[in-house]
Design a protein around this motif. Structure first.
Motif, PDB file in Angstrom:
ATOM      1  N   ALA A  64       0.830  -1.211   0.000  1.00 13.68           N
ATOM      2  CA  ALA A  64       0.000   0.000   0.000  1.00 13.68           C
ATOM      3  C   ALA A  64       0.863   1.261   0.000  1.00 13.68           C
ATOM      4  N   GLY A  65       1.931   1.253   0.777  1.00 13.66           N
ATOM      5  CA  GLY A  65       2.834   2.404   0.809  1.00 13.66           C
ATOM      6  C   GLY A  65       3.487   2.660  -0.532  1.00 13.66           C
ATOM      7  N   GLY A  66       3.960   1.612  -1.182  1.00 12.52           N
ATOM      8  CA  GLY A  66       4.577   1.767  -2.496  1.00 12.52           C
ATOM      9  C   GLY A  66       3.587   2.217  -3.549  1.00 12.52           C
ATOM     10  N   LEU A  67       2.405   1.621  -3.547  1.00  9.98           N
ATOM     11  CA  LEU A  67       1.377   1.980  -4.520  1.00  9.98           C
ATOM     12  C   LEU A  67       0.966   3.439  -4.368  1.00  9.98           C
ATOM     13  N   ALA A  68       0.672   3.853  -3.162  1.00 11.55           N
ATOM     14  CA  ALA A  68       0.237   5.237  -2.923  1.00 11.55           C
ATOM     15  C   ALA A  68       1.354   6.236  -3.218  1.00 11.55           C
ATOM     16  N   ALA A  69       2.585   5.871  -2.878  1.00 11.87           N
ATOM     17  CA  ALA A  69       3.710   6.780  -3.124  1.00 11.87           C
ATOM     18  C   ALA A  69       3.900   7.028  -4.613  1.00 11.87           C
ATOM     19  N   TRP A  70       3.804   5.995  -5.422  1.00 13.37           N
ATOM     20  CA  TRP A  70       3.952   6.151  -6.870  1.00 13.37           C
ATOM     21  C   TRP A  70       2.871   7.067  -7.421  1.00 13.37           C
ATOM     22  N   LEU A  71       1.631   6.852  -6.973  1.00 12.38           N
ATOM     23  CA  LEU A  71       0.517   7.660  -7.478  1.00 12.38           C
ATOM     24  C   LEU A  71       0.666   9.141  -7.147  1.00 12.38           C
ATOM     25  N   ILE A  72       1.304   9.435  -6.027  1.00 15.03           N
ATOM     26  CA  ILE A  72       1.468  10.836  -5.608  1.00 15.03           C
ATOM     27  C   ILE A  72       2.785  11.415  -6.101  1.00 15.03           C
ATOM     28  N   ALA A  73       3.879  10.664  -5.974  1.00 11.03           N
ATOM     29  CA  ALA A  73       5.216  11.195  -6.269  1.00 11.03           C
ATOM     30  C   ALA A  73       5.452  11.416  -7.760  1.00 11.03           C
ATOM     31  N   LEU A  74       4.924  10.556  -8.600  1.00 12.66           N
ATOM     32  CA  LEU A  74       5.198  10.687 -10.025  1.00 12.66           C
ATOM     33  C   LEU A  74       4.659  11.990 -10.610  1.00 12.66           C
ATOM     34  N   PRO A  75       3.388  12.356 -10.386  1.00 10.50           N
ATOM     35  CA  PRO A  75       2.949  13.661 -10.895  1.00 10.50           C
ATOM     36  C   PRO A  75       3.671  14.841 -10.251  1.00 10.50           C
ATOM     37  N   MET A  76       4.006  14.719  -8.959  1.00 14.81           N
ATOM     38  CA  MET A  76       4.727  15.813  -8.302  1.00 14.81           C
ATOM     39  C   MET A  76       6.101  16.012  -8.925  1.00 14.81           C
ATOM     40  N   ALA A  77       6.810  14.933  -9.165  1.00  9.36           N
ATOM     41  CA  ALA A  77       8.143  15.034  -9.766  1.00  9.36           C
ATOM     42  C   ALA A  77       8.048  15.601 -11.174  1.00  9.36           C
ATOM     43  N   ARG A  78       7.047  15.200 -11.930  1.00  8.04           N
ATOM     44  CA  ARG A  78       6.878  15.729 -13.284  1.00  8.04           C
ATOM     45  C   ARG A  78       6.514  17.210 -13.258  1.00  8.04           C
ATOM     46  N   LEU A  79       5.719  17.598 -12.309  1.00  5.19           N
ATOM     47  CA  LEU A  79       5.359  19.011 -12.195  1.00  5.19           C
ATOM     48  C   LEU A  79       6.578  19.861 -11.864  1.00  5.19           C
ATOM     49  N   LEU A  80       7.401  19.388 -10.951  1.00  8.60           N
ATOM     50  CA  LEU A  80       8.559  20.155 -10.504  1.00  8.60           C
ATOM     51  C   LEU A  80       9.705  20.179 -11.507  1.00  8.60           C
ATOM     52  N   THR A  81       9.760  19.216 -12.407  1.00 11.92           N
ATOM     53  CA  THR A  81      10.927  19.111 -13.282  1.00 11.92           C
ATOM     54  C   THR A  81      10.612  19.307 -14.759  1.00 11.92           C
ATOM     55  N   ARG A  82       9.492  19.924 -15.061  1.00 11.47           N
ATOM     56  CA  ARG A  82       9.212  20.206 -16.476  1.00 11.47           C
ATOM     57  C   ARG A  82      10.303  21.099 -17.036  1.00 11.47           C
ATOM     58  N   ARG A  83      10.746  20.762 -18.237  1.00  9.85           N
ATOM     59  CA  ARG A  83      11.768  21.526 -18.962  1.00  9.85           C
ATOM     60  C   ARG A  83      13.084  21.648 -18.176  1.00  9.85           C
ATOM     61  N   ARG A  84      13.437  20.604 -17.462  1.00  7.82           N
ATOM     62  CA  ARG A  84      14.706  20.549 -16.725  1.00  7.82           C
ATOM     63  C   ARG A  84      15.575  19.438 -17.316  1.00  7.82           C
ATOM     64  N   ASN A  85      16.843  19.431 -16.930  1.00  5.60           N
ATOM     65  CA  ASN A  85      17.749  18.406 -17.449  1.00  5.60           C
ATOM     66  C   ASN A  85      17.512  17.068 -16.750  1.00  5.60           C
ATOM     67  N   VAL A  86      18.124  16.024 -17.285  1.00  6.10           N
ATOM     68  CA  VAL A  86      17.870  14.674 -16.799  1.00  6.10           C
ATOM     69  C   VAL A  86      18.373  14.483 -15.362  1.00  6.10           C
ATOM     70  N   GLU A  87      19.431  15.179 -14.976  1.00  6.11           N
ATOM     71  CA  GLU A  87      19.940  15.047 -13.609  1.00  6.11           C
ATOM     72  C   GLU A  87      18.939  15.590 -12.598  1.00  6.11           C
ATOM     73  N   THR A  88      18.323  16.702 -12.926  1.00  4.19           N
ATOM     74  CA  THR A  88      17.320  17.282 -12.032  1.00  4.19           C
ATOM     75  C   THR A  88      16.097  16.376 -11.946  1.00  4.19           C
ATOM     76  N   ARG A  89      15.682  15.833 -13.078  1.00  6.63           N
ATOM     77  CA  ARG A  89      14.530  14.919 -13.079  1.00  6.63           C
ATOM     78  C   ARG A  89      14.840  13.673 -12.256  1.00  6.63           C
ATOM     79  N   PHE A  90      16.068  13.154 -12.397  1.00  3.49           N
ATOM     80  CA  PHE A  90      16.464  11.984 -11.608  1.00  3.49           C
ATOM     81  C   PHE A  90      16.406  12.300 -10.111  1.00  3.49           C
ATOM     82  N   ALA A  91      16.984  13.425  -9.729  1.00  2.55           N
ATOM     83  CA  ALA A  91      17.011  13.801  -8.308  1.00  2.55           C
ATOM     84  C   ALA A  91      15.604  13.967  -7.750  1.00  2.55           C
TER      85      ALA A  91
END
Length: 176
Positions: A64-91
């Motif tokens: 449950a923790g892994g499933l919920a984390a993916w659902l929340i973290a993936l859009p957040m990371a994409r929102l924060l790293t739009r038009r950024r380099n691959v190192e920033t997206r990785f971090a």
């Protein structure tokens, strides 16, 4: 056509969607949840603690923790790293997915812990119940950090790094 501020209309692009494709979002969430179950199970086997009668509950909490984390973290990371380099997206993926997985697994652990102790707590909505809820949950989170965090090792860090690298590299071209 020039705008009043002297910029062209190209500066005002359509907003890019941050939600990933549905198969990646839902399938990835199920996959990440199953990988977290595998991490916990491997650690329990290595430690010689896999024959516990709580095994199904433990693995369900990690799923449950892994499933919920993916659902929340993936859009957040994409929102924060739009038009950024691959190192920033990785971090961003590494930090948000890692912290999110730990935090949400601790939350589910605390709610399971709270559910067990609820039989001895005051009725819902009272001031004493609120104290009991908060301090039982905080105690459960502490207990998870001390005893449960180790179940992500040794397999969790390489999986997190690999998933973060994959997510950073596979972001759609319109988000890079």
């Amino acid at each position: 056509m020039e705008l009043a501020a002297g910029t062209t209309g190209a500066a005002f692009r359509e907003p890019t969607p941050i939600l990933p494709a549905l198969p990646l979002h839902l399938g990835g969430a199920v996959g990440w949840g199953l990988l977290m179950v595998a991490c916990a199970y491997i650690s329990l086997v290595i430690q010689g603690r896999a024959e516990t009668f709580h095994l199904q509950t433990i693995l369900s909490i990690y799923a449950a923790g892994g499933l919920a984390a993916w659902l929340i973290a993936l859009p957040m990371a994409r929102l924060l790293t739009r038009r950024r380099n691959v190192e920033t997206r990785f971090a961003a993926h590494f930090a948000l997915l890692g912290l999110g997985t730990v935090a949400l697994t601790a939350f589910f652990f605390a709610m399971d812990y709270r559910l067990f102790y609820a039989q001895w707590h005051q009725p819902f909505g009272t001031r004493i119940w609120a104290y009991q809820f908060v301090f039982t949950s905080l105690g459960a989170c502490y207990q998870f950090l001390v005893m449960g965090l180790g179940l992500y090792l040794p397999a969790g860090l390489p999986l997190l790094a690999g998933a973060s690298l994959w997510l950073a590299r596979c972001m759609p071209a319109y988000m890079r």
